[in-house]
Design a protein around this motif. Structure first.
Motif, PDB file in Angstrom:
ATOM      1  N   THR A  88       0.840  -1.192   0.000  1.00  0.00           N
ATOM      2  CA  THR A  88       0.000   0.000   0.000  1.00  0.00           C
ATOM      3  C   THR A  88       0.878   1.246   0.000  1.00  0.00           C
ATOM      4  N   PRO A  89       0.347   2.380  -0.398  1.00  0.00           N
ATOM      5  CA  PRO A  89       1.133   3.616  -0.339  1.00  0.00           C
ATOM      6  C   PRO A  89       1.630   3.918   1.081  1.00  0.00           C
ATOM      7  N   GLU A  90       0.838   3.543   2.063  1.00  0.00           N
ATOM      8  CA  GLU A  90       1.236   3.773   3.455  1.00  0.00           C
ATOM      9  C   GLU A  90       2.433   2.900   3.839  1.00  0.00           C
ATOM     10  N   GLU A  91       2.405   1.633   3.385  1.00  0.00           N
ATOM     11  CA  GLU A  91       3.524   0.733   3.687  1.00  0.00           C
ATOM     12  C   GLU A  91       4.804   1.208   3.009  1.00  0.00           C
ATOM     13  N   LEU A  92       4.667   1.696   1.785  1.00  0.00           N
ATOM     14  CA  LEU A  92       5.838   2.222   1.092  1.00  0.00           C
ATOM     15  C   LEU A  92       6.360   3.481   1.780  1.00  0.00           C
ATOM     16  N   ALA A  93       5.469   4.366   2.154  1.00  0.00           N
ATOM     17  CA  ALA A  93       5.880   5.594   2.839  1.00  0.00           C
ATOM     18  C   ALA A  93       6.584   5.273   4.159  1.00  0.00           C
ATOM     19  N   ALA A  94       6.118   4.246   4.851  1.00  0.00           N
ATOM     20  CA  ALA A  94       6.728   3.851   6.131  1.00  0.00           C
ATOM     21  C   ALA A  94       8.136   3.286   5.939  1.00  0.00           C
ATOM     22  N   ALA A  95       8.467   2.872   4.720  1.00  0.00           N
ATOM     23  CA  ALA A  95       9.788   2.298   4.453  1.00  0.00           C
ATOM     24  C   ALA A  95      10.850   3.371   4.192  1.00  0.00           C
ATOM     25  N   ARG A  96      10.446   4.624   4.039  1.00  0.00           N
ATOM     26  CA  ARG A  96      11.395   5.711   3.783  1.00  0.00           C
ATOM     27  C   ARG A  96      12.441   5.748   4.898  1.00  0.00           C
ATOM     28  N   ASP A  97      13.688   5.901   4.497  1.00  0.00           N
ATOM     29  CA  ASP A  97      14.858   6.001   5.386  1.00  0.00           C
ATOM     30  C   ASP A  97      15.251   4.688   6.060  1.00  0.00           C
ATOM     31  N   ARG A  98      14.531   3.599   5.788  1.00  0.00           N
ATOM     32  CA  ARG A  98      14.949   2.298   6.326  1.00  0.00           C
ATOM     33  C   ARG A  98      16.260   1.868   5.701  1.00  0.00           C
ATOM     34  N   VAL A  99      16.944   1.006   6.404  1.00  0.00           N
ATOM     35  CA  VAL A  99      18.182   0.404   5.910  1.00  0.00           C
ATOM     36  C   VAL A  99      17.931  -1.092   5.810  1.00  0.00           C
ATOM     37  N   ILE A 100      18.325  -1.696   4.696  1.00  0.00           N
ATOM     38  CA  ILE A 100      18.173  -3.147   4.569  1.00  0.00           C
ATOM     39  C   ILE A 100      19.556  -3.790   4.664  1.00  0.00           C
ATOM     40  N   PRO A 101      19.603  -4.986   5.195  1.00  0.00           N
ATOM     41  CA  PRO A 101      20.908  -5.645   5.374  1.00  0.00           C
ATOM     42  C   PRO A 101      21.600  -5.943   4.048  1.00  0.00           C
ATOM     43  N   ASP A 102      22.908  -5.806   4.068  1.00  0.00           N
ATOM     44  CA  ASP A 102      23.718  -6.215   2.920  1.00  0.00           C
ATOM     45  C   ASP A 102      23.651  -7.730   2.780  1.00  0.00           C
ATOM     46  N   VAL A 103      23.933  -8.201   1.588  1.00  0.00           N
ATOM     47  CA  VAL A 103      24.122  -9.630   1.333  1.00  0.00           C
ATOM     48  C   VAL A 103      25.613  -9.761   1.033  1.00  0.00           C
ATOM     49  N   VAL A 104      26.393 -10.085   2.056  1.00  0.00           N
ATOM     50  CA  VAL A 104      27.848 -10.069   1.908  1.00  0.00           C
ATOM     51  C   VAL A 104      28.510 -11.205   2.683  1.00  0.00           C
ATOM     52  N   ALA A 105      29.733 -11.475   2.270  1.00  0.00           N
ATOM     53  CA  ALA A 105      30.619 -12.409   2.960  1.00  0.00           C
ATOM     54  C   ALA A 105      32.036 -11.998   2.575  1.00  0.00           C
ATOM     55  N   ALA A 106      32.999 -12.454   3.310  1.00  0.00           N
ATOM     56  CA  ALA A 106      34.391 -12.150   2.992  1.00  0.00           C
ATOM     57  C   ALA A 106      34.811 -12.895   1.725  1.00  0.00           C
ATOM     58  N   GLY A 107      35.646 -12.243   0.918  1.00  0.00           N
ATOM     59  CA  GLY A 107      36.261 -12.896  -0.231  1.00  0.00           C
ATOM     60  C   GLY A 107      35.363 -13.160  -1.426  1.00  0.00           C
ATOM     61  N   GLN A 140      17.310 -17.074 -13.397  1.00  0.00           N
ATOM     62  CA  GLN A 140      16.958 -15.754 -12.889  1.00  0.00           C
ATOM     63  C   GLN A 140      16.435 -15.877 -11.465  1.00  0.00           C
ATOM     64  N   LEU A 141      17.157 -15.283 -10.546  1.00  0.00           N
ATOM     65  CA  LEU A 141      16.725 -15.282  -9.152  1.00  0.00           C
ATOM     66  C   LEU A 141      15.676 -14.201  -8.935  1.00  0.00           C
ATOM     67  N   ARG A 142      14.837 -14.418  -7.947  1.00  0.00           N
ATOM     68  CA  ARG A 142      13.883 -13.401  -7.511  1.00  0.00           C
ATOM     69  C   ARG A 142      14.538 -12.615  -6.375  1.00  0.00           C
ATOM     70  N   PRO A 143      14.124 -11.378  -6.144  1.00  0.00           N
ATOM     71  CA  PRO A 143      14.703 -10.615  -5.044  1.00  0.00           C
ATOM     72  C   PRO A 143      14.666 -11.370  -3.706  1.00  0.00           C
ATOM     73  N   ALA A 144      13.616 -12.132  -3.462  1.00  0.00           N
ATOM     74  CA  ALA A 144      13.496 -12.875  -2.204  1.00  0.00           C
ATOM     75  C   ALA A 144      14.547 -13.987  -2.088  1.00  0.00           C
ATOM     76  N   GLU A 145      15.215 -14.305  -3.197  1.00  0.00           N
ATOM     77  CA  GLU A 145      16.251 -15.340  -3.194  1.00  0.00           C
ATOM     78  C   GLU A 145      17.662 -14.741  -3.142  1.00  0.00           C
ATOM     79  N   GLN A 146      17.770 -13.489  -2.746  1.00  0.00           N
ATOM     80  CA  GLN A 146      19.044 -12.778  -2.794  1.00  0.00           C
ATOM     81  C   GLN A 146      20.168 -13.474  -2.030  1.00  0.00           C
ATOM     82  N   GLU A 147      19.872 -14.192  -0.981  1.00  0.00           N
ATOM     83  CA  GLU A 147      20.918 -14.875  -0.201  1.00  0.00           C
ATOM     84  C   GLU A 147      21.620 -15.964  -1.018  1.00  0.00           C
ATOM     85  N   GLU A 148      20.958 -16.465  -2.076  1.00  0.00           N
ATOM     86  CA  GLU A 148      21.579 -17.475  -2.930  1.00  0.00           C
ATOM     87  C   GLU A 148      22.789 -16.930  -3.679  1.00  0.00           C
ATOM     88  N   LEU A 149      22.874 -15.618  -3.804  1.00  0.00           N
ATOM     89  CA  LEU A 149      24.022 -15.011  -4.478  1.00  0.00           C
ATOM     90  C   LEU A 149      25.338 -15.421  -3.830  1.00  0.00           C
TER      91      LEU A 149
END
Length: 183
Positions: A2-21, A62-71
């Motif tokens: 909803t527009p309200e849910e999107l507006a509530a996401a402003r300025d949020r930070v989402i976790p990186d998908v990272v590992a060493a190397g 093709q991965l979906r965004p919800a599968e980002q950890e598979e990267l």
């Protein structure tokens, strides 16, 4: 969403998908509101990141965004120049880009990916004070990490077709594969 849910996401930070190397650490400009609301990078349906990643040979499907950890299984990761979510990248200040560039330098020094791939030449130019940067490999490094600037996969970037974008991402994939084979 909803527009309200999107507006509530402003300025949020989402976790990186990272590992060493990692072979390649992809670096977006900053999360959009849908990405922040879902917690998944490049989540907007019109964003071409996931299709181009597959088209260029980085992923076997093709991965979906919800599968980002598979990267991580492919030696790939995702972070952003600026961590906070906005509706549009033009809401970010030059100071935020420069501060994000410093955070990114620290992150790269800690994680030591073989390649940092910044998806957006303008973001790279501002964050790293390099007004002459062009799409492609950059002459400098961040420590031992090579840097490649890629076209922004946003659907708003009409200058690049999906095919042309996949070719450029594929050039990076080839360089990263050659580098890992040599090590």
């Amino acid at each position: 969403m909803t527009p309200e849910e999107l507006a509530a996401a402003r300025d949020r930070v989402i976790p990186d998908v990272v590992a060493a190397g990692l072979r390649v650490l992809f670096c977006g400009i900053n999360p959009g509101l849908l990405s922040a609301a879902t917690g998944h990078h490049f989540a907007r349906p019109g964003n071409r990141f996931w299709p181009v990643l597959h088209d260029s040979g980085f992923t076997p499907r093709q991965l979906r965004p919800a599968e980002q950890e598979e990267l991580l299984a492919y030696g790939l990761g995702i972070t952003n120049v600026v961590a906070r979510a906005t509706a549009r990248a033009d809401e970010l200040s030059a100071e935020e880009y420069r501060a994000g560039g410093e955070v990114l330098r620290t992150k790269v020094a800690r994680l030591r990916p073989a390649w940092l791939a910044v998806v957006g030449v303008t973001a790279y130019r501002v964050a790293f004070a390099d007004r002459t940067a062009r799409i492609g490999p950059q002459p400098g490094t961040l420590g031992e990490t090579r840097v490649w600037v890629l076209p922004n996969p946003s659907g708003l970037n009409a200058h690049w077709s999906r095919q042309a974008m996949a070719e450029e991402y594929g050039r990076l994939r080839s360089a990263a594969t050659e580098q890992s084979d040599a090590e």
